[in-house]
Structures are given as C-alpha cells and as structure tokens.
Design a protein around this motif. Structure first.
Motif, PDB file in Angstrom:
ATOM      1  N   HIS A 102      81.617  78.141  53.623  1.00  0.00           N
ATOM      2  CA  HIS A 102      80.747  78.986  54.497  1.00  0.00           C
ATOM      3  C   HIS A 102      80.334  80.161  54.051  1.00  0.00           C
ATOM      4  CE1 HIS A 102      79.844  81.069  58.286  1.00  0.00           C
ATOM      5  NE2 HIS A 102      79.520  80.166  58.665  1.00  0.00           N
ATOM      6  N   SER A 126      80.292  64.961  59.325  1.00  0.00           N
ATOM      7  CA  SER A 126      80.985  65.749  60.255  1.00  0.00           C
ATOM      8  C   SER A 126      81.527  66.874  59.907  1.00  0.00           C
ATOM      9  CB  SER A 126      81.931  64.935  61.239  1.00  0.00           C
ATOM     10  OG  SER A 126      82.735  64.471  60.204  1.00  0.00           O
ATOM     11  N   GLU A 129      79.727  70.073  59.983  1.00  0.00           N
ATOM     12  CA  GLU A 129      79.100  70.597  61.525  1.00  0.00           C
ATOM     13  C   GLU A 129      79.138  72.000  61.252  1.00  0.00           C
ATOM     14  OE1 GLU A 129      81.500  69.452  64.560  1.00  0.00           O
ATOM     15  OE2 GLU A 129      80.158  70.269  66.089  1.00  0.00           O
ATOM     16  N   TYR A 130      79.900  72.968  60.761  1.00  0.00           N
ATOM     17  CA  TYR A 130      79.753  74.241  60.954  1.00  0.00           C
ATOM     18  C   TYR A 130      79.205  74.935  59.787  1.00  0.00           C
ATOM     19  CZ  TYR A 130      82.783  73.793  65.194  1.00  0.00           C
ATOM     20  OH  TYR A 130      83.188  73.200  66.432  1.00  0.00           O
ATOM     21  N   LEU A 131      78.536  74.280  58.779  1.00  0.00           N
ATOM     22  CA  LEU A 131      78.039  74.716  57.756  1.00  0.00           C
ATOM     23  C   LEU A 131      76.600  74.654  57.856  1.00  0.00           C
ATOM     24  CD1 LEU A 131      80.273  73.143  54.983  1.00  0.00           C
ATOM     25  CD2 LEU A 131      80.355  75.530  55.691  1.00  0.00           C
ATOM     26  N   PRO A 133      74.081  75.224  60.137  1.00  0.00           N
ATOM     27  CA  PRO A 133      73.281  76.182  60.416  1.00  0.00           C
ATOM     28  C   PRO A 133      73.058  77.193  59.458  1.00  0.00           C
ATOM     29  CG  PRO A 133      75.072  76.159  62.156  1.00  0.00           C
ATOM     30  CD  PRO A 133      75.317  75.169  61.074  1.00  0.00           C
TER      31      PRO A 133
END
Ligand code: DX5
Ligand code: ZN
Length: 224
Positions: A102, A126, A129-131, A133
């Motif tokens: 990140h 999956s 997921e938080y990367l 954006p």
C-alpha cells in the motif's frame, strides 16, 4: 489510467537480443506496439536476472512509447525512484514482494508514475482488495514469473472477471484501473484473453517469433 475502447498491446523485450535492444524497440514501435513492457528481474524474487534502471533510461532515449516497467524484485521500495527517474510511465510491483504494498503504490504515484500491482498465479484477486483504490494498473500473471516463452495457465484468466467485478464496485467511487495479462499470450489464445476482459495484453516471445509483426499485433488485439 483511462480505459480505451481498443485493446492495448505491450511488447516485452525480455526475449529480444540484448546486444541489439535499440533494434528490438524500433521493431516493436514500427509494428504498432502501444507500450514497451520491461521485465526487471533480480535473481532473488524470481530465478532469473534481466536488467535494471539503466536499460530503462537508455530505452527511454530511443522511443516515445510509454514504458511499462514490471518489477520482479525483492525490496522494490529501494528501486522505484531510480525507475521513475529513468522514464518509466508505469511501475508495477508484486503484491507478494512487499509487506507494505500500500505504501509502495503511494510512493510510485508520488514519483509521478502510474502505479501497478501484480499477482502471480498463486495469489487470488482478493489479496488486492485494499490496494485497488490506489492502483492504475493490475497485472495478472498467467505464467509463473521469471522467464519468457512459457505456456499460459488458463485458470488464471478467471481472475480477470473477479477483478472486473471489484472494479465495477470501485467505480461507484469513480476509480478506474486497467487489467493487464502477462505471460504466454499468443495469437491462438489471444481471443480468449480478450473475451475474459483484459484491457492490456503483454506479448513477448510470440511477438519476436512472428514473421509479420504488424499483422501479429493487430490479430492479438482483435483489430485484424
Ligand atoms: C515473465 C514476464 C513476461 C514475459 C512475457 O516473468 O513478466 O512479461 O516475459 O513473455 P512471453 O510472452 O514470452 O510469455
Ligand atoms: Zn512482465
């Protein structure tokens, strides 16, 4: 990165003759390549060594095509600045190479390059997921990284659909990224790759082996 109506071709020079890399780049350019894909390998993250930032800087002097740098290296955080300064348009790092992907994507963007994140065949979408954006590009590996000229692993293509669904939910927040497919893309399987929803097709050995390279790129991109 803006999605285009047409499929983008990214020619990997990994299997070109390294003693005449200028010629390889010119060949790709004249054949109508959209991007040059540069595979950086360190003999640690993958069992092969290719080239470093100087090669990217030298290629940057020879072409105006965007340079799509794919880092298959350990500790990529130590190298991203050198590749940005060398002229990389996009810098793609492996999700498996850093605990702090990140932060790494943020750093790539702050250097002015597009930020890409890559997954090997073993990693599910999956994990991103938080990367997503932060990502301008997601690179789906369809071979185990390290060498050109391998056979595409068809199961990996299922990941494209999942990524498209993840992208659609992000688009509510008006975020977009390109999905690129890398490894074993040939003329005969390119339709399947496109139909699964890839935006960018990386082609290496099949490009350099093709007798008519312009016709090859047109066919691979579905423009024939
Ligand atoms: C593999 C590289 C690929 C590869 C593409 O580790 O990331 O870019 O060289 O070459 P082909 O098309 O021969 O699989
Ligand atoms: Zn690659």
């Amino acid at each position: 990165m803006q999605r285009m109506a047409k499929i983008i071709s990214a020619v990997s020079i990994l299997n070109a003759d390294f003693t005449d890399i200028g010629f390889a780049v010119k060949t790709a350019e004249e054949a109508g390549a959209d991007w040059i894909h540069l595979d950086v390998m360190d003999g640690g993250f993958v069992p092969n060594i290719s080239f470093g930032a100087k090669m990217v800087a030298d290629i940057h002097k020879r072409t105006r095509l965007p340079l799509d740098v794919h880092l298959m290296i350990e500790n990529p955080e130590n190298q991203i600045e050198a590749f940005a300064l060398a002229g990389a348009s996009s810098i793609t790092v492996h999700a498996e190479a850093s605990v702090h992907s990140h932060r790494l994507l943020q750093a790539v963007k702050s250097l002015g390059a597009c930020a890409g994140i890559c997954i090997t065949p073993a990693t599910p979408p999956s994990a991103l997921e938080y990367l997503l954006p932060l990502a301008d590009l997601v690179l789906v590996m369809t071979v185990n990284p390290g060498f050109g000229g391998q056979k595409l692993i068809p199961e990996c293509l299922n990941k494209i659909q999942t990524l498209k669904e993840m992208r659609a939910s992000l688009q509510d927040g008006r975020k977009d990224f390109l999905i690129s497919v890398d490894g074993g893309v040939k003329e005969k399987n390119s339709r399947l790759v496109r139909e699964n929803g890839a935006d960018v097709l990386v082609v290496g050995s099949a490009f350099f082996e093709a007798p008519d390279k312009q016709a090859f790129l047109k066919s691979v991109c579905g423009r024939a």
